[in-house]
Design a protein around this motif. Structure first.
Motif, PDB file in Angstrom:
ATOM      1  N   ILE A   7       0.841  -1.192   0.000  1.00 33.49           N
ATOM      2  CA  ILE A   7       0.000   0.000   0.000  1.00 33.49           C
ATOM      3  C   ILE A   7       0.881   1.247   0.000  1.00 33.49           C
ATOM      4  O   ILE A   7       2.000   1.235   0.503  1.00 33.49           O
ATOM      5  N   ASP A   8       0.350   2.298  -0.582  1.00 32.29           N
ATOM      6  CA  ASP A   8       1.052   3.567  -0.742  1.00 32.29           C
ATOM      7  C   ASP A   8       0.699   4.475   0.423  1.00 32.29           C
ATOM      8  O   ASP A   8      -0.314   5.187   0.386  1.00 32.29           O
ATOM      9  N   ARG A   9       1.508   4.426   1.481  1.00 31.62           N
ATOM     10  CA  ARG A   9       1.250   5.231   2.679  1.00 31.62           C
ATOM     11  C   ARG A   9       2.562   5.735   3.262  1.00 31.62           C
ATOM     12  O   ARG A   9       3.651   5.257   2.935  1.00 31.62           O
ATOM     13  N   ASP A  10       2.441   6.704   4.170  1.00 28.55           N
ATOM     14  CA  ASP A  10       3.584   7.409   4.741  1.00 28.55           C
ATOM     15  C   ASP A  10       3.613   7.182   6.248  1.00 28.55           C
ATOM     16  O   ASP A  10       2.622   7.473   6.943  1.00 28.55           O
ATOM     17  N   LEU A  11       4.727   6.685   6.762  1.00 32.54           N
ATOM     18  CA  LEU A  11       4.880   6.487   8.203  1.00 32.54           C
ATOM     19  C   LEU A  11       4.610   7.764   8.980  1.00 32.54           C
ATOM     20  O   LEU A  11       4.118   7.718  10.115  1.00 32.54           O
ATOM     21  N   ARG A  12       4.903   8.906   8.376  1.00 30.14           N
ATOM     22  CA  ARG A  12       4.717  10.178   9.068  1.00 30.14           C
ATOM     23  C   ARG A  12       3.245  10.539   9.249  1.00 30.14           C
ATOM     24  O   ARG A  12       2.927  11.491   9.974  1.00 30.14           O
ATOM     25  N   ARG A  13       2.355   9.769   8.626  1.00 31.93           N
ATOM     26  CA  ARG A  13       0.919   9.948   8.800  1.00 31.93           C
ATOM     27  C   ARG A  13       0.324   8.611   9.259  1.00 31.93           C
ATOM     28  O   ARG A  13      -0.412   7.947   8.522  1.00 31.93           O
ATOM     29  N   PRO A  14       0.648   8.214  10.488  1.00 34.20           N
ATOM     30  CA  PRO A  14       0.256   6.871  10.936  1.00 34.20           C
ATOM     31  C   PRO A  14      -1.252   6.655  11.006  1.00 34.20           C
ATOM     32  O   PRO A  14      -1.729   5.543  10.807  1.00 34.20           O
ATOM     33  N   GLY A  15      -2.014   7.720  11.283  1.00 30.13           N
ATOM     34  CA  GLY A  15      -3.461   7.562  11.322  1.00 30.13           C
ATOM     35  C   GLY A  15      -4.028   7.156   9.985  1.00 30.13           C
ATOM     36  O   GLY A  15      -4.892   6.262   9.892  1.00 30.13           O
TER      37      GLY A  15
END
Length: 269
Positions: free
Chosen positions: A123-131
């Protein structure tokens, strides 16, 4: 999801530089030039990357032995032989893996490698936006957060600045997990290598993804509150449960990075 067509060939990528260090082919001239600059500052970087890969495999095997069958691998990069889903399956049939990354090449290549598989996705997600990461419907399609999972954050936490609030990021991940879940982290450290750390930070400071070396005490306080560290605790990467003395390489006590695995013993919500 990103595609290889989205790649800006003028900007180096952390994921693709790491792929180069692993001997992969999914990198570009701009990545190789940055890799050469990192090697000039830290000539031992290829061994460092290889040791982190071995830690990934040892940690996943250990977690499989503890009965973990769900893995969230954040900052997974470009899959190579011995990737998380391969090791997890060998350690525990029925294991499910959700990979997380941002790099278009990592996303596109991972999607190709995992195409047709029912138990591993990217999935395309960013650790800096954990929510946002934790709310992703594809994550919930494969993983049940009401049951124990293992979160892997390997060779990634050192790209979080203080402004990113890493303690808050990791507490958000922790609070989403059921008791009996695990967290595995490895990251670079400036302990024993202040000059080299500053030089490597200088190389990455010229990119869109700066690097931040931290001390062992910072490592423990930012990433593992609420967890019980499993033996041998927070140690230099090669010293975390090596399979044989040969696995530690030379001078493991001064390896420029730490690794640890913690277990969430009780609810912290």
């Amino acid at each position: 999801m990103g595609s290889a067509d989205d790649v800006d060939l003028s900007v180096p990528s952390v994921a693709r530089v790491y792929d180069y260090f692993l001997g992969g082919a999914h990198n570009f001239p701009v990545d190789r030039e940055m890799a050469r600059q990192v090697i000039a500052a830290q000539p031992d970087v290829m061994r460092i990357v290889a040791q982190n890969r071995l830690f990934l495999q040892r940690a996943v095997r250990f977690l499989g032995q503890q009965g973990i069958r769900q893995f969230l691998d954040i900052g997974s990069g470009i899959p190579t032989v011995g990737a998380t889903h391969e090791v997890a399956r060998a350690a525990g049939p029925g294991s499910r893996v959700v990979y997380v990354d941002l790099d278009p090449v990592a996303l596109a290549h991972s999607a190709t490698v995992l195409d047709g598989q029912s138990d591993a996705i990217i999935i395309d997600r960013d650790l800096r936006r954990p929510g946002e990461l934790l709310a992703d419907p594809e994550l919930h399609r494969l993983l049940d957060l009401d049951q124990p999972i293992a979160i892997l954050v390997l060779s990634l936490a050192h790209f979080l600045s203080d402004t990113d609030q890493p303690a808050t990021i990791f507490s958000t991940l922790r609070d989403a997990c059921a008791p009996g879940s695990y967290l595995a982290v490895s990251a670079a450290s400036r302990d024993d290598n202040e000059t080299v750390a500053a030089e490597v930070e200088g190389v990455y400071a010229r990119t869109a993804e700066p690097m931040y070396f931290r001390t062992r005490d910072e490592f423990a306080s930012l990433y593992f509150p609420g967890y019980d560290l499993v033996e041998p605790g927070l140690v230099r990467v090669p010293l975390w449960r090596p399979a044989s003395p040969a696995d530690t390489g030379t001078d493991p006590e001064h390896f420029p990075g730490y690794a640890g695995v913690g277990r969430l013993a009780g609810a912290v919500r």
